[in-house]
Design an enzyme around this catalytic site. Sequence first.
Site, PDB file in Angstrom:
ATOM      1  CB  SER A 136      21.352  11.927   2.750  1.00 28.25           C
ATOM      2  OG  SER A 136      21.514  10.862   2.050  1.00 28.25           O
ATOM      3  CG  HIS A 189      15.414  11.653  -7.731  1.00 24.50           C
ATOM      4  ND1 HIS A 189      16.404  10.589  -7.265  1.00 24.50           N
ATOM      5  CD2 HIS A 189      14.641  11.470  -6.873  1.00 24.50           C
ATOM      6  CE1 HIS A 189      16.226  10.320  -6.137  1.00 24.50           C
ATOM      7  NE2 HIS A 189      15.077  10.859  -5.736  1.00 24.50           N
ATOM      8  CB  CYS A 230      18.334  13.165  -6.291  1.00 24.84           C
ATOM      9  SG  CYS A 230      19.154  12.456  -7.863  1.00 24.84           S
TER      10      CYS A 230
END
Lengths: 600, 375
Positions: free
Chosen positions: A318, A361, A374
């Site tokens: 991420s 989310h 997300c």
Amino acid sequence: MSEKENTQFLGRTLFLGILQFVLLLLLLGRMYYLQIFEGNYYHLLAEGNRIATRPLIPLRGQIYDRHKSPLAQNEASFRAVLLTDKKDKIEEVLDTLSGLIALSFEEREEVLKLAQKKRGFDSIIVKDNLSWPEISAIELHVADLPGISIEVGSVRKYPEILNGAHLLGYIASPSEKEQEEDSMLTIPGLKVGKVGLEKYYDVRLRGLPGHSAFEVNAKRKIVRDLHQVASIPGEDVHLTLDARLQAYAQETLSSYESASAVVIDIQNGDILTLVSTPSFDPNLFPRGISHTDWLKLRDNPYVPLTNKAISGLYPPGSTLKPFVTLAALHSGVIDENSTIHCPGYMFVGTHKFHCYRKTGHGSVNFSRAVAESCDVFFYEIGKKVDIDLLSTVYQDFGLGRAGFEGLPHSKKGLVPTKNWKKEEKSANWTVSDTVQTSIGQGYMLATPLELVVAMARLAGGGKRLVPRLEDQGTVSFQDMGYEQKYIKAILETMNATVNKPSGTAFRWRIPIEGMEMAGKTGTSQVRRITLQQRKAGQTKTAHLPWKYREHGLFLGYAPAHKPRYAIVVVIEHAGGASLAVQAARDILLKAQFLEKETVL
Amino acid sequence: MTTEMVSSLFQKLSRLNWGIVSLVFLISAIGWILLISAAGGDIHLWAFKQMLRFAVGVVIMFSIALIDLRWWLHFSYIFYGFSLVLLCGVELSGFIGMGAQRWIDLYIIQLQPSELMKIALVMALARYFHSQRLPLPFHKLFFPLCLIFIPVMLLLRQPDLGTAMVLMMAGGALFFLAGVSIWIFGIVLISIGASLPILWSFLHEYQKKRVLMFFDPSQDSLGAGYHITQSKIALGSGGMWGKGYMQGTQASLNFLPEKQTDFIFTLLCEEWGFMGGSFLLSLYALLIIACFRIIFTTQDDFGRFVAAGMTLLFFLYVFINVAMVMGLLPVVGIPLPLVSYGGTAMLTLLMGFGFILNVGLHRTLKIPRFSIGVF
């Protein structure tokens, strides 16, 4: 003797006379050949006979950190040296000597072997690095040790044990292969940088050897001194490294099995800290490492000899999301206000991709998507963004690019493109590949150094920062042409990630005003979580065996509103990113405190 | 019997070939200069002794030159016999010197019978050829061949390869001058070639090594090939003008072996260069030419065989020594005539020149073939 015989006698005498004359001419010719035709060659040989030289080893340059504290220096060492004049007595002398100092059987055999080869004035090192009691024992019995004398040499010393071992590397005697490539290394006693900066800067640090020449006689005894060419000491190297921060980072990370971290100065690209754990004691090498110590290092499962900060290849996970966002904004796939609905999963074809938050989310814009990590938002972008455009942005920020040419073990990451997949995997690029690349998984690999450079380029406002190990004066970096408002917006999301209560790293923020940290967490899967495991409720990997757990990453900078320090922390198989965030927080805090100290 | 009556001693002296005498002095003087350099500037170590020996040798040379040639003819076989006995004496009582039994201790001087033998052989052969009608028939070759081969065999046992070779070559040359057919030389050469493998087995290990090393000195440059290699280096490094007197590094630092004896020519070439070396060779050539003039102008067979034999011996010394130090021949231990340090070789050579001078004095004398009588 008749007239006929007389004529024959005179004829034959003449023949002998002419023969002798011819033979004398032959001698003259031979003499001419040796003295005039080959005279220079024999002159060289005669000089080679007459003149013997002893190399003078140059003092190796020292390595300093940015505040001039030594990281690698030379220390005087005392050694027992044997002159091989009296060959027959060597065994006797060694017997006496082994009664005074510890002399192993191997060392003894080595001396005897060398003594067979060397003659006259040549000296043999019997024992290096003598301790004070050993020196005084030898000095006391010097009368019983003909040929033995004590010489002062220098040995490489790395003062801050364990700090910077990887980056600095170490020196040792050159291998045969190195000697073949560089004849200078055949000089006995000259050490060479084996790895790390000692190798990177070896030519500069090494200096130029000199020699002293003697006239020797046929028995290789010195008749007189001829001349001396002094050695030229190696150049000192001043690094951008901050030894105190390096030591602190090393200590911080040493609580984990295997980790690395790099801190870089966003203003000028100075590498302040470059750490890899576990480390090793570089002082083991210059004196010659023992076999057991070597095996211990080599076979350690946490590979202490590898500098993971420059050679570890990790899926960035991420931590790449800010860059994906930039690519999407830059290419117009989304704008600042685009929102996407996140149900907690997404299908690409028949494959179900899961979000970091299982429950989803809801409706997210890019700012929330980064801060709360997300995944579905990025899957959606990934479906729309062209992979080659994404790769171009990655590469602009140094992924798959940054590194130090020539620094041993320095590796480059991998930024996949359509062409790359066609050539390497003989397959076409799929949307699924893009989706994986957009969350830093799949084929995507990067070294910690590349990640921190990407962070620094982003936090520096999209300028093409170049990392450096040496201060070469002020630098200005070229702007890469990304919209400042996009960059600002993305940096703001990274700020939110840490400093907003909903952010993934809020628990480990720096609560001191003006010193706040911003950044992005990342976990990268080492092994896909199987469907069965997911059904059984296993989405976290913390309870798996160590080597199957996820890597924890954190990419960040501080202060959040006036970026100065960019950092990457990678903790292998941490099972999550939280440990990496904590370590980054501690190190960034320390860096800012140190800055204040220095200013004061 | 026509008698050229003996004139007064002074008359004889004045008729000596002074060209030869002065060349002998000049060459010897060069030797002394070189010996001083070899000793690192020390006159007493070698040069002074060499001068004393030369003085003794010169007295002997003049004595030989002034005695009537017929007297020498008369005594030549006896001289040969005496030398042969001494040579055998070496076998019996000689002591080991330099690895070879070559010396016999006469309490006052150490005598090398092999050196005397060279003179004796030349004289014995000259007398035999003088006594025979030339050319010799085949069966009459046997006796002179024995004269050569008996001492050669003894020398090979010692072992003294160098002297044995010199004796064979000098003897062979005298046979050649005596008009022996070229065919016989051919046959002898072929049979010597065939017997080489047998001779090889008689050689000592160090001699074999020297011969082998001669063909490839680089093979063992620190062992047996060391002499040749270092000698070539010293010689070659002299260049055109040399390194200067007493400046020879190879010699002064002891890289050059036996620099005062067998390898003194190398010392000369290192310090005086090609110029010095060719100067000495020219002096030798002049000396040989002067000797040849005597051979050509002498009437008597005994006289010219003696002169030819002695000249040949001298030439062989020069050639073998110089060729040896330049790596053209194996190292056999032949000194450079009149220059190398050492007593017996110089004594032999000065005796040889005594005989040549003697023949020169008696150029017009013609001794009847069958007169063995005293004058």
